[in-house]
Scaffold this active site. Structure first.
Site, PDB file in Angstrom:
ATOM      1  N   TYR A 123      -1.731   5.683  -1.794  1.00  0.00           N
ATOM      2  CA  TYR A 123      -3.152   5.705  -1.391  1.00  0.00           C
ATOM      3  C   TYR A 123      -3.685   7.016  -1.075  1.00  0.00           C
ATOM      4  O   TYR A 123      -4.676   7.340  -0.833  1.00  0.00           O
ATOM      5  CB  TYR A 123      -3.082   4.850  -0.273  1.00  0.00           C
ATOM      6  N   PHE A 410      -0.646  -6.087   9.230  1.00  0.00           N
ATOM      7  CA  PHE A 410      -1.820  -6.984   8.939  1.00  0.00           C
ATOM      8  C   PHE A 410      -2.257  -7.222   7.523  1.00  0.00           C
ATOM      9  O   PHE A 410      -3.298  -7.679   6.833  1.00  0.00           O
ATOM     10  CB  PHE A 410      -3.082  -6.535   9.408  1.00  0.00           C
TER      11      PHE A 410
END
Length: 410
Positions: A123, A410
């Site tokens: 990322y 999450f």
């Protein structure tokens, strides 16, 4: 031929989630977990890439508020459920989804995006910087003693059924959020259930989830949720306590809960898989070496709108600095930004003034929560000081009195 990234239709969720399971090894999620994430998924924030009738790429976002230095909750996109079919790797599927997603986040007026990465190196090229670490430990309770602070004996403990105690535990968690950057305000319905999700397939030989509440003067003031994993070695008890949650507002409550966990019968080791890097257990134990502390990467932060993001937090010391920011993936952030800030807040606007520090948006994301010093990034060659003294001033101002921490994924 693959499509662009398209908004997920609710009726395609099963196929979409099935591709995600495939991308993460092909093991189906437990039915309880699958149904929880079905309810938590925001279809309007979820993207799918199709190859004819087959989903070959998934990416989603949750609508979060994340605590930032100064205790202010800031709106953030919680990037999640990112997967690419193994047959479609290296075909720009991920880049297509990241492009659409960051454009959508910007259009929603969210200045931040956050994620945890299964493969951290992915990322950085999209502008995410590693902003927080997690500390893990395995405390050998046979060889390690605890020194507890005054007031510990005034705390009483009682067992509770995890779901029955969910409301009071969630209230206690909510009180802690503003005090530590990186914590998520779990406002949307359903997120509280993540803390008691307990499918048997995920226990790895351990007990069902257990909960103990800490009380003082008749009021619940802390809690821990954990599992026990019995084991024997040559006839000697060698079990472990795996701690999922430990929330306490003060030293005495924390010490009472930790002492309880370290004293459970037949258990030799207390495993703390995810704690802040400044967590108190390190200063209560008699022998840190026998606790096997380890660090790993956790929350990554992306400044989607540099000016708005830097205005949303406060700063530990007065600061007036001009950043020269590079951002190839979100070019609207490129250029010079003047940040004038102190503990009360900040102003950040574009400027034509000469730059004091040069860095990419990735470094700003890494430093944003106050846990990664700009001076350390400069030592690695990732920040350039163009005005003498600017680096020390900015590094001090960006710091946080407590380490950032993400309590759960999450």
């Amino acid at each position: 031929m693959t499509s662009g990234a398209e908004v997920l239709r609710a009726e395609d969720w099963d196929q979409w989630y099935g591709l995600l399971e495939l991308a993460f090894g092909g093991v189906p999620a437990a039915p309880e977990e699958r149904e929880l994430y079905r309810r938590l998924t925001e279809p309007e924030r979820s993207l799918a890439v199709w190859d004819e009738a087959e989903v070959v790429g998934t990416a989603g976002a949750f609508t979060f508020r994340v605590s930032v230095p100064g205790g202010r909750p800031a709106a953030a996109a919680g990037v999640t459920m990112v997967g690419v079919a193994p047959t479609h790797r290296r075909r720009s599927v991920l880049t297509t989804m990241m492009r659409r997603q960051l454009d959508d986040v910007r259009a929603r007026g969210e200045a931040l995006a956050v994620l945890t990465a299964s493969e951290p190196e992915i990322y950085g090229r999209f502008g995410y910087g590693l902003a927080s670490l997690r500390l893990s430990a395995e405390i050998d309770t046979a060889l390690v003693r605890l020194t507890v602070p005054a007031g510990t004996e005034e705390v009483t403990l009682r067992r509770a059924e995890p779901r029955a105690a969910l409301g009071v535990c969630e209230e206690l968690y909510g009180r802690q959020v503003a005090g530590r950057p990186g914590m998520l305000a779990r406002a949307a319905p359903g997120w509280e259930e993540l803390g008691v999700l307990d499918p048997p397939s995920g226990r790895e030989g351990a007990s069902p989830l257990q909960c103990v509440l800490a009380e003082r003067d008749g009021e619940v003031v802390g809690y821990t949720r954990y599992r026990t994993r019995p084991a024997w070695a040559s006839g000697v008890p060698d079990g472990s306590v795996v701690v999922q949650d430990l929330e306490a507002p003060d030293p005495a409550v924390y010490a009472a809960l930790l002492r309880y966990l370290c004293g459970i019968d037949l258990m030799r080791t207390v495993k703390l898989p995810n704690r802040p890097v400044d967590d108190a257990w390190q200063y209560l134990v008699s022998d840190l070496r026998r606790c096997e502390p380890r660090l790993r990467d956790e929350l990554q932060v992306r400044l989607v709108e540099v000016g708005a993001a830097l205005r949303q937090r406060s700063y530990r010391a007065p600061l007036d600095v001009v950043f020269e920011v590079s951002d190839a993936f979100c070019p609207w952030n490129e250029g010079r930004w003047r940040l004038s800030a102190d503990a009360g807040g900040a102003a950040c606007e574009r400027t034509g003034a000469g730059p004091d520090l040069a860095l990419s948006v990735r470094e700003l994301g890494a430093a944003y929560l106050g846990g990664v010093p700009l001076s350390g990034l400069a030592a690695a060659g990732r920040v350039r000081e163009l005005r003498r003294g600017a680096l020390a001033q900015a590094s001090t101002a960006f710091g946080s009195d407590v380490a950032p921490w993400l309590p759960h994924g999450f």
